[in-house]
Design an enzyme around this catalytic site. Structure first.
Site, PDB file in Angstrom:
ATOM      1  N   ASN A 104      -7.884  -0.923  13.837  1.00  0.00           N
ATOM      2  CA  ASN A 104      -9.308  -1.128  13.501  1.00  0.00           C
ATOM      3  C   ASN A 104      -9.517  -2.402  12.679  1.00  0.00           C
ATOM      4  O   ASN A 104     -10.590  -2.601  12.108  1.00  0.00           O
ATOM      5  CB  ASN A 104      -9.855   0.089  12.748  1.00  0.00           C
ATOM      6  CG  ASN A 104      -9.136   0.329  11.420  1.00  0.00           C
ATOM      7  OD1 ASN A 104      -8.274  -0.455  11.031  1.00  0.00           O
ATOM      8  ND2 ASN A 104      -9.476   1.415  10.750  1.00  0.00           N
TER       9      ASN A 104
ATOM     10  N   ASP B 225       0.841  -1.210   0.000  1.00  0.00           N
ATOM     11  CA  ASP B 225       0.000   0.000   0.000  1.00  0.00           C
ATOM     12  C   ASP B 225       0.867   1.248   0.000  1.00  0.00           C
ATOM     13  O   ASP B 225       2.082   1.177   0.217  1.00  0.00           O
ATOM     14  CB  ASP B 225      -0.962  -0.008   1.202  1.00  0.00           C
ATOM     15  CG  ASP B 225      -0.279  -0.328   2.520  1.00  0.00           C
ATOM     16  OD1 ASP B 225       0.964  -0.238   2.590  1.00  0.00           O
ATOM     17  OD2 ASP B 225      -0.985  -0.664   3.484  1.00  0.00           O
TER      18      ASP B 225
ATOM     19  N   HIS C 258      -7.713  -3.258   9.981  1.00  0.00           N
ATOM     20  CA  HIS C 258      -7.367  -3.194   8.560  1.00  0.00           C
ATOM     21  C   HIS C 258      -6.169  -4.091   8.240  1.00  0.00           C
ATOM     22  O   HIS C 258      -5.322  -4.355   9.088  1.00  0.00           O
ATOM     23  CB  HIS C 258      -7.172  -1.758   8.065  1.00  0.00           C
ATOM     24  CG  HIS C 258      -5.949  -1.026   8.524  1.00  0.00           C
ATOM     25  ND1 HIS C 258      -5.999   0.274   8.990  1.00  0.00           N
ATOM     26  CD2 HIS C 258      -4.654  -1.360   8.574  1.00  0.00           C
ATOM     27  CE1 HIS C 258      -4.786   0.684   9.288  1.00  0.00           C
ATOM     28  NE2 HIS C 258      -3.946  -0.294   9.054  1.00  0.00           N
TER      29      HIS C 258
ATOM     30  N   GLU D 172      -9.591  -0.852   4.721  1.00  0.00           N
ATOM     31  CA  GLU D 172     -10.259  -0.334   5.915  1.00  0.00           C
ATOM     32  C   GLU D 172     -11.587  -1.064   6.148  1.00  0.00           C
ATOM     33  O   GLU D 172     -12.094  -1.744   5.244  1.00  0.00           O
ATOM     34  CB  GLU D 172     -10.528   1.164   5.718  1.00  0.00           C
ATOM     35  CG  GLU D 172      -9.265   2.014   5.647  1.00  0.00           C
ATOM     36  CD  GLU D 172      -8.661   2.316   7.014  1.00  0.00           C
ATOM     37  OE1 GLU D 172      -8.716   1.476   7.922  1.00  0.00           O
ATOM     38  OE2 GLU D 172      -8.134   3.431   7.162  1.00  0.00           O
TER      39      GLU D 172
END
Ligand code: GLP
Length: 248
Positions: free
Chosen positions: A142, A73, A144, A149
């Site tokens: 969270n 990413d 991810h 996400e």
């Protein structure tokens, strides 16, 4: 080591053990297939693994000379030369110290003129390389994986998406410089990761205990993207230190 019908789980005592255990999977993959195709993460979790792999490369016990790499990413709007870029991070922490040739590293476009076309091209490059032999992943606070996400679909592919406030805060904690941490990123998709022959999910530290529990024991749901890696008994190896595995 625990093998369930959903994943293999290795719980190791410390972060140093986690680094060695994850490095072992990488080394074994390359020993079996020297020109293997690997996807690698950024973040603090894999730093020990990178140090160990660079040491093995220098010692000549792991040979990356034929290995091909894909970055997972990248922030949008951040040049690859910027010290904050994830590509720069991977070069600094791993590729350069391990002596990996830049010609063997595929980097996620960070300043695409046509984001959709360049995301598709990245996906196509992975396919042309024969697919990923190994995807190494961390887990965000969270849930991810890469920058997929919450809300990411199981069949999502390389694409641009908006970062959540939690991920922006996480990025801001590492951020150096005059302009604010970016709010968009391009990431390999969940479906792209699920196509890998093998997936290693790393988790370290008490702060990850709750989300790792949700990812492995909670519902399989886009609300916790790491949970979408299940059930995957043939491919998925979860390596956690004792602190991250506290609730398992
Ligand atoms: C970053 C990366 C992820 C990484 C995650 C966890 O935002 N995009 O690939 O796994 O956050 O980072 P850390 O290991 O620092 O907790």
């Amino acid at each position: 080591m625990r093998v369930s019908n959903e994943y293999t789980l290795r719980i190791v005592p410390t972060a140093a053990d986690l680094a060695r255990s994850a490095a072992d999977v990488v080394s074994e993959t390359i020993r079996d297939k020297p020109d293997a195709v690997l996807a690698l993460p950024t973040g603090s979790t894999p730093l020990g693994m990178f140090t160990e792999l660079a040491r093995r490369a220098r010692a000549g016990t792991t040979d990356f000379s034929r290995t091909r790499f894909f970055c997972l990413d990248e922030y949008l709007g951040v040049s690859k030369e910027d010290p904050n870029s994830l590509t720069g991070w991977l070069f600094r922490e791993f590729f350069t110290p391990a002596g990996v040739s830049a010609a063997h590293v595929h980097t996620v476009p960070s300043e695409p003129a046509d984001a959709e076309a360049e995301a598709q091209a990245y996906e196509d490059t992975i396919i042309r390389a024969g697919g990923l032999d190994l995807a190494v992943l961390g887990i965000g606070a969270n849930g991810h994986i890469a920058f997929n996400e919450p809300g990411s679909a199981r069949d999502s592919r390389t694409r641009v998406l908006d970062l959540t406030p939690e991920s922006r805060d996480q990025a801001a904690a590492y951020w150096q410089g005059t302009f604010p941490a970016p709010s968009r990123a391009m990431t390999i998709g969940v479906g792209t990761l699920l196509d890998a022959a093998k997936i290693v999910l790393m988790a370290s530290g008490e702060a990850k205990a709750g989300i790792l529990h949700a990812a492995l024991r909670g519902p399989i749901s886009p609300a916790v993207p790491a949970s979408l890696l299940r059930p995957n008994p043939e491919k998925l190896i979860v390596i956690a230190d004792a602190a991250a595995a506290r609730d398992l």
